[in-house]
Motif scaffolding. Structure first.
Motif, PDB file in Angstrom:
ATOM      1  N   TYR A   1       4.598  -2.063  -0.796  1.00 31.41           N
ATOM      2  CA  TYR A   1       6.028  -1.872  -1.004  1.00 31.41           C
ATOM      3  C   TYR A   1       6.300  -1.224  -2.354  1.00 31.41           C
TER       4      TYR A   1
ATOM      5  N   TRP B   1       9.663  -9.577   3.810  1.00 32.87           N
ATOM      6  CA  TRP B   1       8.860  -8.371   3.987  1.00 32.87           C
ATOM      7  C   TRP B   1       7.387  -8.738   3.776  1.00 32.87           C
TER       8      TRP B   1
ATOM      9  N   ARG C   1       8.062   1.465   2.245  1.00 30.03           N
ATOM     10  CA  ARG C   1       6.818   0.830   2.683  1.00 30.03           C
ATOM     11  C   ARG C   1       5.808   1.905   3.074  1.00 30.03           C
TER      12      ARG C   1
END
Length: 302
Positions: free
Chosen positions: A44, A210, A27
């Motif tokens: 990402y 995420w 990330r």
């Protein structure tokens, strides 16, 4: 009071520096914090060698340079975009030109408004067009990783999440965020579609979410259940406001969101409008003409 959501807000990171956050995921957080982006846009990078990038973020030279440094010596094969907002998609094509990758996203156009011109969040990226269309269930792969597209309309009509099958993880974009609830701004945002998409994500039992903004969500099912309960509680609040005699959304927001940063009240008006449209569709609320933020609303009596 709306239902409590077990928000997760703490996250250790350094702006524009890649961080390995799971075996297959790095990330990099863009330096664009704000009331809607929270700490910034989390980009990402999936895999090693041949890699994919999800939500490349803003078109800022220093940010794109940081992304290129992060993948130096590797080949970017796919750039995935969840939706065309200015904090998600603008870096996609500059990054694609620099790497030779293709840009993937839904090509469904956003729904234009015929009554409300309020600019929400970071705004729409009106010039964004992907190289290739993505549909629900499409799969893409590289060495050691497989990405599946998961259609999640609601925040926008063309919102697409992406699942990393090897880690049973979902990148939900702005559909679900650990630090805050999600803005549903009609007409492109649709509350009924949002409820259905939340249930879809819940029932797939992912291990981790995420989000593009903020830290990961690890207890996924109870978190999504709390998101759903929160929305149902907001809907009940709207009905209670109407029952008390309020007819204007802005008056309802001043009371319902009294503990929320007033900079977010315009966005809250649109979330209440999204609830109101759903209640009109369900036959519980009435208004004159197309439902808009400045309309008057009232309960429909049986």
């Amino acid at each position: 009071m709306a239902a409590k959501i077990p928000f997760v807000r703490e996250m250790e990171f350094t702006y524009e520096e890649p961080q390995q956050v799971s075996p297959l995921i790095r990330r990099l957080v863009a330096n664009n914090p704000g009331p809607f982006t929270y700490l910034g846009t989390g980009v990402y990078i999936i895999g090693r060698g041949d890699v994919a990038i999800i939500d490349p973020g803003p078109d800022k030279p220093e940010h794109i340079e940081a992304l290129l440094r992060a993948v130096e010596g590797e080949r970017v094969t796919h750039i995935f975009v969840t939706h065309r907002h200015m904090d998600h998609s603008p870096a996609a094509h500059p990054l694609a030109r620099a790497t030779g990758a293709k840009v993937y996203a839904s090509t469904e156009p956003p729904k234009p408004s015929d009554c409300d011109e309020l600019r929400l969040e970071a705004g729409d990226d009106h010039i964004f067009t992907p190289d290739l269309d993505v549909s629900d269930g499409d799969r893409f792969s590289g060495p050691g990783w497989t990405i599946e597209a998961v259609s999640t309309p609601g925040h926008t009509s063309n919102h697409m999440a992406y699942a990393l099958l090897e880690e049973n993880a979902l990148f939900p974009g702005d559909h679900i965020m650990g630090w805050s609830t999600t803005v549903i701004g009609p007409p492109d945002g649709d509350m009924s579609a949002y409820f259905a998409s939340l249930e879809k994500v819940r029932d797939r039992n992912y291990d981790t979410l995420w989000p593009t903004h903020g830290p990961p969500v690890r207890e996924v099912r109870p978190f999504v259940e709390a998101y759903l309960a929160h929305r149902l509680a907001r809907e009940a609040q709207v009905l209670a406001q109407l029952e008390s005699g309020k007819r204007l959304i802005k008056d309802m927001v001043n009371e319902m969101y009294a503990d929320v940063d007033k900079r977010l009240h315009p966005a809250a008006c649109h979330s209440v409008l999204a609830h109101m449209i759903r209640l009109v569709e369900l036959g519980r609320v009435a208004t004159e003409g197309p439902p808009c933020v400045d309309n008057e609303y009232w309960l429909k009596r049986a």
